[in-house]
Design a protein around this motif. Structure first.
Motif, PDB file in Angstrom:
ATOM      1  N   ILE A  86      44.324  68.860   4.896  1.00 27.88           N
ATOM      2  CA  ILE A  86      43.860  69.645   3.834  1.00 27.88           C
ATOM      3  C   ILE A  86      42.809  70.655   4.399  1.00 27.88           C
ATOM      4  N   PRO A  87      43.198  71.867   3.997  1.00 26.39           N
ATOM      5  CA  PRO A  87      42.425  73.135   4.319  1.00 26.39           C
ATOM      6  C   PRO A  87      41.078  72.972   4.045  1.00 26.39           C
ATOM      7  N   THR A  88      40.086  72.729   4.887  1.00 23.77           N
ATOM      8  CA  THR A  88      38.752  72.804   4.754  1.00 23.77           C
ATOM      9  C   THR A  88      38.026  72.936   6.069  1.00 23.77           C
ATOM     10  N   SER A  89      36.629  72.865   5.960  1.00 23.18           N
ATOM     11  CA  SER A  89      35.899  73.233   7.242  1.00 23.18           C
ATOM     12  C   SER A  89      35.793  71.565   7.963  1.00 23.18           C
ATOM     13  N   THR A  90      35.542  71.765   9.162  1.00 26.06           N
ATOM     14  CA  THR A  90      35.432  70.602  10.102  1.00 26.06           C
ATOM     15  C   THR A  90      34.217  69.943   9.768  1.00 26.06           C
ATOM     16  N   PRO A  91      34.133  68.503   9.976  1.00 26.64           N
ATOM     17  CA  PRO A  91      33.059  67.480   9.604  1.00 26.64           C
ATOM     18  C   PRO A  91      31.600  68.015  10.463  1.00 26.64           C
ATOM     19  N   PRO A  92      30.498  67.878  10.126  1.00 26.52           N
ATOM     20  CA  PRO A  92      29.369  67.881  10.972  1.00 26.52           C
ATOM     21  C   PRO A  92      29.405  66.944  11.956  1.00 26.52           C
ATOM     22  N   TRP A  93      29.270  67.496  13.417  1.00 29.87           N
ATOM     23  CA  TRP A  93      29.526  66.675  14.446  1.00 29.87           C
ATOM     24  C   TRP A  93      28.409  66.699  15.631  1.00 29.87           C
ATOM     25  N   PHE A  94      28.570  65.907  16.639  1.00 27.31           N
ATOM     26  CA  PHE A  94      27.714  65.892  17.842  1.00 27.31           C
ATOM     27  C   PHE A  94      27.712  67.043  18.387  1.00 27.31           C
ATOM     28  N   GLU A  95      26.473  67.688  18.906  1.00 30.90           N
ATOM     29  CA  GLU A  95      26.340  68.825  19.559  1.00 30.90           C
ATOM     30  C   GLU A  95      25.812  68.573  21.106  1.00 30.90           C
ATOM     31  N   ALA A  96      26.760  68.727  21.792  1.00 28.88           N
ATOM     32  CA  ALA A  96      26.448  68.391  23.318  1.00 28.88           C
ATOM     33  C   ALA A  96      25.454  68.956  23.898  1.00 28.88           C
ATOM     34  N   GLU A  97      24.951  70.329  23.606  1.00 29.69           N
ATOM     35  CA  GLU A  97      23.801  71.218  24.134  1.00 29.69           C
ATOM     36  C   GLU A  97      22.552  70.690  23.580  1.00 29.69           C
ATOM     37  N   GLU A  98      22.594  69.988  22.275  1.00 34.35           N
ATOM     38  CA  GLU A  98      21.329  69.535  21.459  1.00 34.35           C
ATOM     39  C   GLU A  98      20.777  68.380  22.160  1.00 34.35           C
ATOM     40  N   ASP A  99      19.404  67.908  21.697  1.00 34.63           N
ATOM     41  CA  ASP A  99      18.790  66.759  22.270  1.00 34.63           C
ATOM     42  C   ASP A  99      19.441  65.724  21.381  1.00 34.63           C
ATOM     43  N   TYR A 100      19.477  64.270  21.618  1.00 36.40           N
ATOM     44  CA  TYR A 100      19.749  63.218  21.227  1.00 36.40           C
ATOM     45  C   TYR A 100      18.924  61.945  21.809  1.00 36.40           C
ATOM     46  N   ASN A 101      19.179  60.934  21.089  1.00 37.67           N
ATOM     47  CA  ASN A 101      18.746  59.575  21.409  1.00 37.67           C
ATOM     48  C   ASN A 101      19.662  58.643  21.476  1.00 37.67           C
ATOM     49  N   VAL A 102      19.551  57.667  22.663  1.00 36.77           N
ATOM     50  CA  VAL A 102      20.451  56.721  22.642  1.00 36.77           C
ATOM     51  C   VAL A 102      19.729  55.199  22.757  1.00 36.77           C
ATOM     52  N   GLN A 103      20.263  54.459  21.865  1.00 33.50           N
ATOM     53  CA  GLN A 103      19.734  52.819  21.953  1.00 33.50           C
ATOM     54  C   GLN A 103      20.799  51.984  22.153  1.00 33.50           C
ATOM     55  N   GLN A 104      20.356  50.959  22.700  1.00 39.10           N
ATOM     56  CA  GLN A 104      21.486  49.782  22.915  1.00 39.10           C
ATOM     57  C   GLN A 104      21.251  48.889  21.962  1.00 39.10           C
ATOM     58  N   THR A 105      22.269  48.271  21.159  1.00 41.53           N
ATOM     59  CA  THR A 105      22.188  47.222  19.970  1.00 41.53           C
ATOM     60  C   THR A 105      22.259  45.922  20.896  1.00 41.53           C
ATOM     61  N   GLU A 106      21.965  44.803  19.859  1.00 43.99           N
ATOM     62  CA  GLU A 106      21.876  43.531  20.374  1.00 43.99           C
ATOM     63  C   GLU A 106      23.525  43.025  20.666  1.00 43.99           C
ATOM     64  N   GLU A 107      24.330  43.810  19.988  1.00 45.81           N
ATOM     65  CA  GLU A 107      25.805  43.493  20.443  1.00 45.81           C
ATOM     66  C   GLU A 107      26.352  44.115  21.562  1.00 45.81           C
ATOM     67  N   GLY A 108      25.540  45.014  22.212  1.00 45.08           N
ATOM     68  CA  GLY A 108      25.919  45.552  23.385  1.00 45.08           C
ATOM     69  C   GLY A 108      26.487  47.000  23.286  1.00 45.08           C
ATOM     70  N   THR A 109      26.512  47.421  22.023  1.00 45.16           N
ATOM     71  CA  THR A 109      27.073  48.888  21.816  1.00 45.16           C
ATOM     72  C   THR A 109      25.719  49.747  22.017  1.00 45.16           C
ATOM     73  N   TYR A 110      26.247  51.102  21.919  1.00 42.44           N
ATOM     74  CA  TYR A 110      25.077  52.087  21.855  1.00 42.44           C
ATOM     75  C   TYR A 110      25.021  53.108  20.472  1.00 42.44           C
ATOM     76  N   VAL A 111      23.835  53.243  20.136  1.00 48.04           N
ATOM     77  CA  VAL A 111      23.858  54.082  18.938  1.00 48.04           C
ATOM     78  C   VAL A 111      23.363  55.408  19.440  1.00 48.04           C
ATOM     79  N   VAL A 112      24.173  56.462  19.353  1.00 49.03           N
ATOM     80  CA  VAL A 112      23.657  57.773  19.676  1.00 49.03           C
ATOM     81  C   VAL A 112      23.279  58.494  18.647  1.00 49.03           C
ATOM     82  N   SER A 113      22.168  58.986  18.457  1.00 46.18           N
ATOM     83  CA  SER A 113      21.621  59.538  17.287  1.00 46.18           C
ATOM     84  C   SER A 113      21.085  61.045  17.566  1.00 46.18           C
TER      85      SER A 113
END
Length: 197
Positions: free
Chosen positions: A136-163
């Motif tokens: 469907i012709p449209t722009s790509t979704p907003p996405w993670f920018e590798a050059e920008e700052d971000y936070n990582v938190q580990q969840t109780e289940e052992g996964t990681y949330v990158v915000s």
């Protein structure tokens, strides 16, 4: 003379009678002391063994935690891979070149993204029309920018949330949260994607 013999025997008997309990008590105290010392040593050994086990578990947990830590490289690899795969080559009629069906295309993501994430994105950007898989012709979704700052938190289940708080002219300012899991081979997999703002 007989009196003396009796007296001597009585005196010797008394000495023996008195000496036996004293030596028995002394011997018993010695045995008790040895037994106590042995018990103390045994308990000390058990305590040392338990301390070693606890130390060993802690060390193993630390090593496991170190092994399981999500790296910047893994985050960039899995987010780039997802977006690169989402943007498929098409012909002039918007037909996807590499895949013929929606199911086939979705399944190609499952090694690095959950079914829920794949459904969420693919259903927005692709459709079956005239029996063909089309973008469907449209722009790509907003996405993670590798050059920008971000936070990582580990969840109780052992996964990681990158915000990451970021933005652009097209989408404005937004926060993206990408939940990532590491499999047994330390390969990252996107489990969920949420937007705020």
């Amino acid at each position: 003379m007989r009196h003396r013999m009796n007296f001597k025997n009585i005196l010797l008997s008394l000495i023996v009678i008195l000496a036996l309990p004293i030596s028995f008590v002394a011997n018993a105290e010695g045995n008790a002391k040895v037994s106590y010392d042995e018990q103390q040593n045994h308990q000390s050994q058990l305590q040392q063994k338990n301390e070693m086990i606890v130390m060993g578990e802690t060390q193993e947990e630390e090593e496991e935690h170190t092994e399981q830590a999500l790296t910047h490289e893994q985050i960039v690899n899995v987010t780039d891979k997802f977006m690169d795969h989402l943007v498929q080559d098409t012909d002039q009629y918007y037909n996807v070149k590499a895949y013929e069906t929606m199911d086939e295309f979705k399944e190609s993501f499952y090694g690095f993204a959950s079914k829920e994430v794949v459904d969420e994105f693919v259903d927005v950007y692709y459709e079956i029309r005239d029996g063909e898989l089309k973008v469907i012709p449209t722009s790509t979704p907003p996405w993670f920018e590798a050059e920008e700052d971000y936070n990582v938190q580990q969840t109780e289940e052992g996964t990681y949330v990158v915000s990451q708080e970021t933005g652009n002219e097209l989408h404005g300012n937004y926060t993206i949260e990408i939940e990532i899991d590491l499999n047994e081979d330390q390969k990252p997999r996107i489990m969920s994607v949420n937007y705020q703002g």
